[in-house]
Scaffold this motif. Sequence first.
Motif, PDB file in Angstrom:
ATOM      1  N   GLY A  99      45.126 -16.255 122.430  1.00  0.00           N
ATOM      2  CA  GLY A  99      45.416 -14.882 122.812  1.00  0.00           C
ATOM      3  C   GLY A  99      45.257 -13.926 121.652  1.00  0.00           C
ATOM      4  O   GLY A  99      44.268 -13.965 120.936  1.00  0.00           O
ATOM      5  N   LEU A 100      46.252 -13.091 121.408  1.00  0.00           N
ATOM      6  CA  LEU A 100      46.135 -12.048 120.401  1.00  0.00           C
ATOM      7  C   LEU A 100      46.309 -12.568 118.977  1.00  0.00           C
ATOM      8  O   LEU A 100      45.989 -11.870 118.032  1.00  0.00           O
ATOM      9  CB  LEU A 100      47.149 -10.941 120.675  1.00  0.00           C
ATOM     10  N   PHE A 101      46.833 -13.756 118.827  1.00  0.00           N
ATOM     11  CA  PHE A 101      46.983 -14.296 117.488  1.00  0.00           C
ATOM     12  C   PHE A 101      46.476 -15.726 117.474  1.00  0.00           C
ATOM     13  O   PHE A 101      46.945 -16.564 118.229  1.00  0.00           O
ATOM     14  CB  PHE A 101      48.435 -14.269 117.036  1.00  0.00           C
ATOM     15  N   THR A 102      45.521 -16.000 116.629  1.00  0.00           N
ATOM     16  CA  THR A 102      44.919 -17.324 116.568  1.00  0.00           C
ATOM     17  C   THR A 102      45.364 -18.035 115.318  1.00  0.00           C
ATOM     18  O   THR A 102      45.259 -17.492 114.225  1.00  0.00           O
ATOM     19  CB  THR A 102      43.396 -17.212 116.567  1.00  0.00           C
ATOM     20  N   GLY A 103      45.907 -19.212 115.462  1.00  0.00           N
ATOM     21  CA  GLY A 103      46.316 -19.996 114.312  1.00  0.00           C
ATOM     22  C   GLY A 103      45.216 -20.925 113.858  1.00  0.00           C
ATOM     23  O   GLY A 103      44.041 -20.713 114.130  1.00  0.00           O
TER      24      GLY A 103
ATOM     25  N   ASN B  30      43.624  -9.832 112.830  1.00  0.00           N
ATOM     26  CA  ASN B  30      45.016 -10.253 112.748  1.00  0.00           C
ATOM     27  C   ASN B  30      45.217 -11.189 111.563  1.00  0.00           C
ATOM     28  O   ASN B  30      46.226 -11.128 110.883  1.00  0.00           O
ATOM     29  CB  ASN B  30      45.446 -10.953 114.042  1.00  0.00           C
ATOM     30  N   ASN B  31      44.259 -12.083 111.374  1.00  0.00           N
ATOM     31  CA  ASN B  31      44.320 -12.966 110.220  1.00  0.00           C
ATOM     32  C   ASN B  31      42.922 -13.409 109.827  1.00  0.00           C
ATOM     33  O   ASN B  31      41.962 -13.222 110.583  1.00  0.00           O
ATOM     34  CB  ASN B  31      45.226 -14.182 110.491  1.00  0.00           C
ATOM     35  N   GLN B  33      40.907 -16.801 107.967  1.00  0.00           N
ATOM     36  CA  GLN B  33      41.083 -18.200 107.584  1.00  0.00           C
ATOM     37  C   GLN B  33      39.868 -18.680 106.805  1.00  0.00           C
ATOM     38  O   GLN B  33      38.755 -18.191 106.998  1.00  0.00           O
ATOM     39  CB  GLN B  33      41.264 -19.068 108.841  1.00  0.00           C
ATOM     40  N   LEU B  48      45.263 -19.855 105.673  1.00  0.00           N
ATOM     41  CA  LEU B  48      45.283 -18.698 106.566  1.00  0.00           C
ATOM     42  C   LEU B  48      46.033 -17.581 105.883  1.00  0.00           C
ATOM     43  O   LEU B  48      47.096 -17.813 105.304  1.00  0.00           O
ATOM     44  CB  LEU B  48      45.968 -19.058 107.883  1.00  0.00           C
ATOM     45  N   ASP B  92      39.668 -13.535 113.413  1.00  0.00           N
ATOM     46  CA  ASP B  92      39.933 -13.453 114.841  1.00  0.00           C
ATOM     47  C   ASP B  92      39.567 -12.059 115.325  1.00  0.00           C
ATOM     48  O   ASP B  92      40.344 -11.132 115.239  1.00  0.00           O
ATOM     49  CB  ASP B  92      41.383 -13.794 115.167  1.00  0.00           C
ATOM     50  N   LYS B  94      39.287  -9.656 118.020  1.00  0.00           N
ATOM     51  CA  LYS B  94      39.939  -9.529 119.323  1.00  0.00           C
ATOM     52  C   LYS B  94      40.713 -10.807 119.613  1.00  0.00           C
ATOM     53  O   LYS B  94      41.762 -11.033 119.077  1.00  0.00           O
ATOM     54  CB  LYS B  94      38.924  -9.196 120.410  1.00  0.00           C
ATOM     55  N   VAL B  95      40.201 -11.686 120.444  1.00  0.00           N
ATOM     56  CA  VAL B  95      40.971 -12.882 120.775  1.00  0.00           C
ATOM     57  C   VAL B  95      40.283 -14.170 120.357  1.00  0.00           C
ATOM     58  O   VAL B  95      40.829 -15.240 120.536  1.00  0.00           O
ATOM     59  CB  VAL B  95      41.272 -12.940 122.286  1.00  0.00           C
ATOM     60  N   MET B  97      37.745 -16.630 117.545  1.00  0.00           N
ATOM     61  CA  MET B  97      37.497 -16.907 116.148  1.00  0.00           C
ATOM     62  C   MET B  97      36.003 -16.903 115.867  1.00  0.00           C
ATOM     63  O   MET B  97      35.258 -17.649 116.488  1.00  0.00           O
ATOM     64  CB  MET B  97      38.084 -18.266 115.758  1.00  0.00           C
TER      65      MET B  97
END
Lengths: 116, 109
Positions: A99-103, B30-31, B33, B48, B92, B94-95, B97
């Motif tokens: 979703g809005l945050f990918t780990g 958002n992040n 990696q 990350l 990332d 939008k949604v 990678m």
Amino acid sequence: EAGVAQSPRYKIIEKRQSVAFWCNPISGHATLYWYQQILGQGPKLLIQFQNNGVVDDSQLPKDRFSAERLKGVDSTLKIQPAKLEDSAVYLCASSVLGGLFTGELFFGEGSRLTVL
Amino acid sequence: SQQGEEDPQALSIQEGENATMNCSYKTSINNLQWYRQNSGRGLVHLILIRSNEREKHSGRLRVTLDTSKKSSSLLITASRAADTASYFCATDAKVDMRFGAGTRLTVKP
């Protein structure tokens, strides 16, 4: 903890034939990705699933590629008919988040396809 | 389309030296990696860094992030021959990678 499993590791086919790749993600991972990596390039996202729904398939050549994720677990990527330019490594990855945050993504070893 | 672009494309150093790789990206994230890929293998996650962080360390790895310049760097200190691999940044967008084309690092013993 078992990693992401992919099969087959290697496949050689003639152009216009079909091929299917299978991926079993890490248990409990909601998000599954298929990437195509051509030699010397970075992975290119083909399709992303969140559980059994498609989040993004904008770069999937839908005239020849198809993918499904059965019951939100295993996934299959199919190419029919294959072209020479489909020769690449097909990488499957999974992640807990989506979703809005990918780990962190966990990758399988990949399936190397050669189209002759 | 690729989101991140690594620089340089290839880097060759002697064992013990430091290796610095850079990544530029195009959209807000958002992040970010960093991943490593040994020849013929899958990618392995290294580190990350979130968009509100500026620097992060993990062992011999140091990552910086400058969101105003849309860039990141990966520093590997005291490199070893076993660090020979391709290194990719991923963002990332939008949604999903997206990965860059990678930096091929060769560490000579």
